[in-house]
Design a protein around this motif. Structure first.
Motif, short mmCIF file in Angstrom:
data_model
loop_
_atom_site.label_atom_id
_atom_site.label_comp_id
_atom_site.label_asym_id
_atom_site.label_seq_id
_atom_site.Cartn_x
_atom_site.Cartn_y
_atom_site.Cartn_z
N ARG A 86 159.29 33.09 46.62
CA ARG A 86 158.12 32.41 46.93
C ARG A 86 158.08 30.91 47.55
NH1 ARG A 86 155.67 35.52 42.36
NH2 ARG A 86 155.25 33.34 41.68
N ARG A 87 159.07 30.12 46.29
CA ARG A 87 159.85 29.00 47.00
C ARG A 87 160.75 29.04 48.19
NH1 ARG A 87 162.19 27.96 42.08
NH2 ARG A 87 163.69 27.06 43.10
N ILE A 88 160.90 30.10 48.88
CA ILE A 88 161.69 29.95 49.81
C ILE A 88 160.63 30.38 51.00
CG2 ILE A 88 163.20 31.34 51.37
CD1 ILE A 88 165.00 31.91 48.92
N VAL A 89 159.82 30.75 50.92
CA VAL A 89 158.89 31.21 51.97
C VAL A 89 157.57 30.32 52.39
CG1 VAL A 89 156.77 32.20 52.74
CG2 VAL A 89 158.50 34.13 51.46
N SER A 90 157.08 28.75 51.46
CA SER A 90 156.68 27.75 51.42
C SER A 90 157.41 26.86 51.46
CB SER A 90 156.36 27.22 49.63
OG SER A 90 155.62 28.64 49.18
N ALA A 91 158.57 26.80 51.17
CA ALA A 91 159.84 25.93 52.05
C ALA A 91 159.86 25.88 53.73
CB ALA A 91 161.35 25.66 51.06
N TYR A 104 170.84 33.96 49.15
CA TYR A 104 171.35 35.01 49.79
C TYR A 104 170.83 35.91 49.87
CZ TYR A 104 174.57 31.98 53.13
OH TYR A 104 174.94 31.48 54.38
N ARG A 105 170.51 35.92 48.71
CA ARG A 105 169.91 37.99 47.95
C ARG A 105 168.27 37.27 48.29
NH1 ARG A 105 173.29 36.55 43.01
NH2 ARG A 105 171.56 35.89 41.98
N LYS A 106 167.86 36.35 47.71
CA LYS A 106 165.96 36.36 47.96
C LYS A 106 165.70 36.57 49.57
CE LYS A 106 165.54 35.88 43.52
NZ LYS A 106 165.04 36.96 42.73
N LEU A 107 166.45 35.93 50.62
CA LEU A 107 167.04 35.58 51.76
C LEU A 107 166.87 38.03 52.69
CD1 LEU A 107 168.66 32.79 53.42
CD2 LEU A 107 166.14 33.08 53.46
N GLU A 108 168.12 38.30 51.67
CA GLU A 108 167.95 39.22 52.60
C GLU A 108 166.55 40.62 51.65
OE1 GLU A 108 169.45 42.58 53.89
OE2 GLU A 108 169.97 40.46 53.75
N LEU A 109 166.26 39.52 50.56
CA LEU A 109 164.74 40.91 49.92
C LEU A 109 163.42 40.45 50.79
CD1 LEU A 109 163.41 41.87 47.61
CD2 LEU A 109 163.22 39.56 46.89
N LEU A 167 155.43 43.82 47.35
CA LEU A 167 154.65 42.83 46.36
C LEU A 167 156.63 43.06 45.82
CD1 LEU A 167 151.48 45.68 46.21
CD2 LEU A 167 151.94 43.35 46.87
N ASP A 168 157.07 43.56 45.03
CA ASP A 168 158.42 42.73 45.32
C ASP A 168 158.94 41.62 45.41
OD1 ASP A 168 158.18 45.57 42.98
OD2 ASP A 168 160.43 46.06 44.11
N ALA A 169 159.05 41.54 46.30
CA ALA A 169 159.50 39.55 47.56
C ALA A 169 158.41 39.03 46.90
CB ALA A 169 159.64 40.50 48.81
N LEU A 170 157.12 39.42 47.14
CA LEU A 170 156.16 38.68 46.23
C LEU A 170 156.02 37.88 45.08
CD1 LEU A 170 153.36 39.41 49.32
CD2 LEU A 170 155.19 37.48 49.50
N ALA A 171 156.69 39.20 43.72
CA ALA A 171 156.34 39.07 42.90
C ALA A 171 157.56 37.67 42.47
CB ALA A 171 156.46 40.12 42.56
N ASP A 172 158.90 37.20 43.01
CA ASP A 172 159.34 37.12 42.52
C ASP A 172 159.24 35.58 43.05
OD1 ASP A 172 162.26 35.28 43.19
OD2 ASP A 172 163.22 37.39 42.26
N ASP A 173 159.47 34.19 42.15
CA ASP A 173 159.53 32.86 42.36
C ASP A 173 160.43 32.31 42.95
OD1 ASP A 173 157.21 33.42 40.30
OD2 ASP A 173 158.80 32.37 38.26
N ASP A 174 161.07 32.63 42.96
CA ASP A 174 161.95 31.88 44.24
C ASP A 174 162.09 31.91 45.76
OD1 ASP A 174 163.61 30.51 41.72
OD2 ASP A 174 164.79 31.81 41.51
#
Length: 127
Positions: free
Chosen positions: A27-32, A54-59, A18-25
């Motif tokens: 979610r943009r990465i997953v969509s891309a 890189y931080r978001k990819l790790e998350l 839920l923390d990962a999915l709550a992050d706007d950036d």
């Protein structure tokens, strides 16, 4: 080399997903990620600084939402690519277990190449 937390025995915690999915950036990465991409490609496409990417990819990887694979090249310039490791994520409340939140993933079927990469990674770990 393959790092795919979705294949680990212990699922991620509800909070991590839920923390990962709550992050706007994030979610943009997953969509891309309509196809596997490098961190640089993701950073450029999503207009997110590379260090943040890189931080978001790790998350996302730790939350079992992304898989990481490395293309081994003869010239030594290995390339790490990220891909979405789920088809759906369902959040529910377990009525029989003190109304605890649960996360359930629907995963895509593994391709022959992915299964071979898994076997190769396991073999390398054992040697």
């Amino acid at each position: 080399m393959v790092r795919d937390p979705s294949r680990e025995e212990d699922p991620p915690s509800v909070d991590d997903v839920l923390d990962a999915l709550a992050d706007d950036d994030a979610r943009r990465i997953v969509s891309a990620l309509s196809e596997p991409k490098t961190a640089s490609d993701i950073s450029e496409e999503c207009d997110i600084p590379l260090s943040t990417t890189y931080r978001k990819l790790e998350l996302l990887t730790e939350a079992s939402l992304l898989a990481e694979s490395t293309d081994i090249r003869r010239d030594g310039q290995h390339t790490t690519r990220y891909s979405v490791s789920f088809e759906t994520v369902t959040v529910s409340i377990d009525e029989e277990d003190d109304r605890e939140f649960e996360i359930e993933f629907t995963r895509p079927e593994r391709t022959r190449d992915e299964r071979l990469a898994d076997l190769w990674s396991e073999l390398r770990e054992e040697t």
